[in-house]
Design a protein around this motif. Sequence first.
Motif, PDB file in Angstrom:
ATOM      1  N   ALA A   1       0.808  -1.227   0.000  1.00 56.52           N
ATOM      2  CA  ALA A   1       0.000   0.000   0.000  1.00 56.52           C
ATOM      3  C   ALA A   1       0.843   1.279   0.000  1.00 56.52           C
ATOM      4  N   PRO A   2       1.887   1.372   0.823  1.00 48.54           N
ATOM      5  CA  PRO A   2       2.670   2.617   0.812  1.00 48.54           C
ATOM      6  C   PRO A   2       3.330   2.920  -0.538  1.00 48.54           C
ATOM      7  N   GLU A   3       3.615   1.884  -1.304  1.00 47.83           N
ATOM      8  CA  GLU A   3       4.236   2.077  -2.617  1.00 47.83           C
ATOM      9  C   GLU A   3       3.211   2.413  -3.698  1.00 47.83           C
ATOM     10  N   VAL A   4       2.016   1.864  -3.568  1.00 44.59           N
ATOM     11  CA  VAL A   4       0.993   2.021  -4.595  1.00 44.59           C
ATOM     12  C   VAL A   4       0.127   3.252  -4.364  1.00 44.59           C
ATOM     13  N   MET A   5      -0.162   3.538  -3.104  1.00 42.55           N
ATOM     14  CA  MET A   5      -1.077   4.633  -2.770  1.00 42.55           C
ATOM     15  C   MET A   5      -0.270   5.904  -2.499  1.00 42.55           C
ATOM     16  N   LYS A   6       0.033   6.619  -3.551  1.00 42.82           N
ATOM     17  CA  LYS A   6       0.790   7.860  -3.416  1.00 42.82           C
ATOM     18  C   LYS A   6      -0.002   8.984  -4.053  1.00 42.82           C
ATOM     19  N   PRO A   7      -0.115  10.130  -3.429  1.00 42.62           N
ATOM     20  CA  PRO A   7       0.399  10.441  -2.096  1.00 42.62           C
ATOM     21  C   PRO A   7      -0.513   9.856  -1.022  1.00 42.62           C
ATOM     22  N   LEU A   8       0.046   9.507   0.086  1.00 45.48           N
ATOM     23  CA  LEU A   8      -0.696   8.966   1.222  1.00 45.48           C
ATOM     24  C   LEU A   8      -0.203   9.678   2.468  1.00 45.48           C
ATOM     25  N   ALA A   9      -1.116  10.355   3.152  1.00 43.64           N
ATOM     26  CA  ALA A   9      -0.741  11.130   4.333  1.00 43.64           C
ATOM     27  C   ALA A   9      -0.428  10.233   5.525  1.00 43.64           C
ATOM     28  N   GLY A  10      -1.003   9.028   5.539  1.00 41.39           N
ATOM     29  CA  GLY A  10      -0.739   8.112   6.631  1.00 41.39           C
ATOM     30  C   GLY A  10      -1.606   6.878   6.537  1.00 41.39           C
ATOM     31  N   ARG A  11      -1.357   5.945   7.456  1.00 37.79           N
ATOM     32  CA  ARG A  11      -2.086   4.680   7.477  1.00 37.79           C
ATOM     33  C   ARG A  11      -2.471   4.346   8.904  1.00 37.79           C
ATOM     34  N   ILE A  12      -3.687   3.832   9.072  1.00 41.44           N
ATOM     35  CA  ILE A  12      -4.169   3.423  10.393  1.00 41.44           C
ATOM     36  C   ILE A  12      -4.681   1.994  10.305  1.00 41.44           C
ATOM     37  N   TRP A  13      -4.174   1.147  11.177  1.00 41.67           N
ATOM     38  CA  TRP A  13      -4.679  -0.224  11.310  1.00 41.67           C
ATOM     39  C   TRP A  13      -5.404  -0.275  12.640  1.00 41.67           C
ATOM     40  N   TRP A  14      -6.691  -0.593  12.621  1.00 42.40           N
ATOM     41  CA  TRP A  14      -7.475  -0.684  13.855  1.00 42.40           C
ATOM     42  C   TRP A  14      -8.032  -2.093  13.958  1.00 42.40           C
ATOM     43  N   SER A  15      -7.655  -2.797  15.011  1.00 45.27           N
ATOM     44  CA  SER A  15      -8.084  -4.173  15.199  1.00 45.27           C
ATOM     45  C   SER A  15      -9.208  -4.263  16.225  1.00 45.27           C
ATOM     46  N   PHE A  16     -10.324  -4.811  15.821  1.00 40.79           N
ATOM     47  CA  PHE A  16     -11.440  -5.031  16.725  1.00 40.79           C
ATOM     48  C   PHE A  16     -11.239  -6.273  17.583  1.00 40.79           C
ATOM     49  N   TYR A  17     -10.093  -6.919  17.448  1.00 42.52           N
ATOM     50  CA  TYR A  17      -9.758  -8.054  18.293  1.00 42.52           C
ATOM     51  C   TYR A  17      -9.076  -7.602  19.586  1.00 42.52           C
ATOM     52  N   GLU A  18      -8.673  -6.354  19.662  1.00 42.67           N
ATOM     53  CA  GLU A  18      -7.991  -5.836  20.848  1.00 42.67           C
ATOM     54  C   GLU A  18      -8.988  -5.516  21.948  1.00 42.67           C
TER      55      GLU A  18
END
Length: 133
Positions: free
Chosen positions: A37-54
Amino acid sequence: MLTEWAATSTAAVFNFVVAIGGMGKSALTWKWFNEIAPEVMKPLAGRIWWSFYESDARFENFVIRALAYVTRRRKEEIEDILPSERESQLLAALNKEPFLLVFDGLERVMTAYARMDAARMPDDDLDDRTANL
């Protein structure tokens, strides 16, 4: 398919990875999220991974942490804002710059509330049944 979507999408779109539990959805998506994703999605201001298992994967915690991240402010500063204003600020920030958000295990929440009496269900019971203790 995720890479094609990321490379061609110009709007906010939901994309679901669906399979039987234990098939590697999270592992596949995590690898894609970190390496492709960081290579393909440009420009990208940031990334968030949110796990509902936590254990602390409540919506309120997501809004606080996501808003702190996308606005580059301290979490404590965000906690002082009224919840409804936090949500408005988060939506505004996400509309301003391109961010990738991945919700891992969202089906747990969706399944938990897929009942006619969902609005009257106590959250404590729901937490017990969805392992969101």
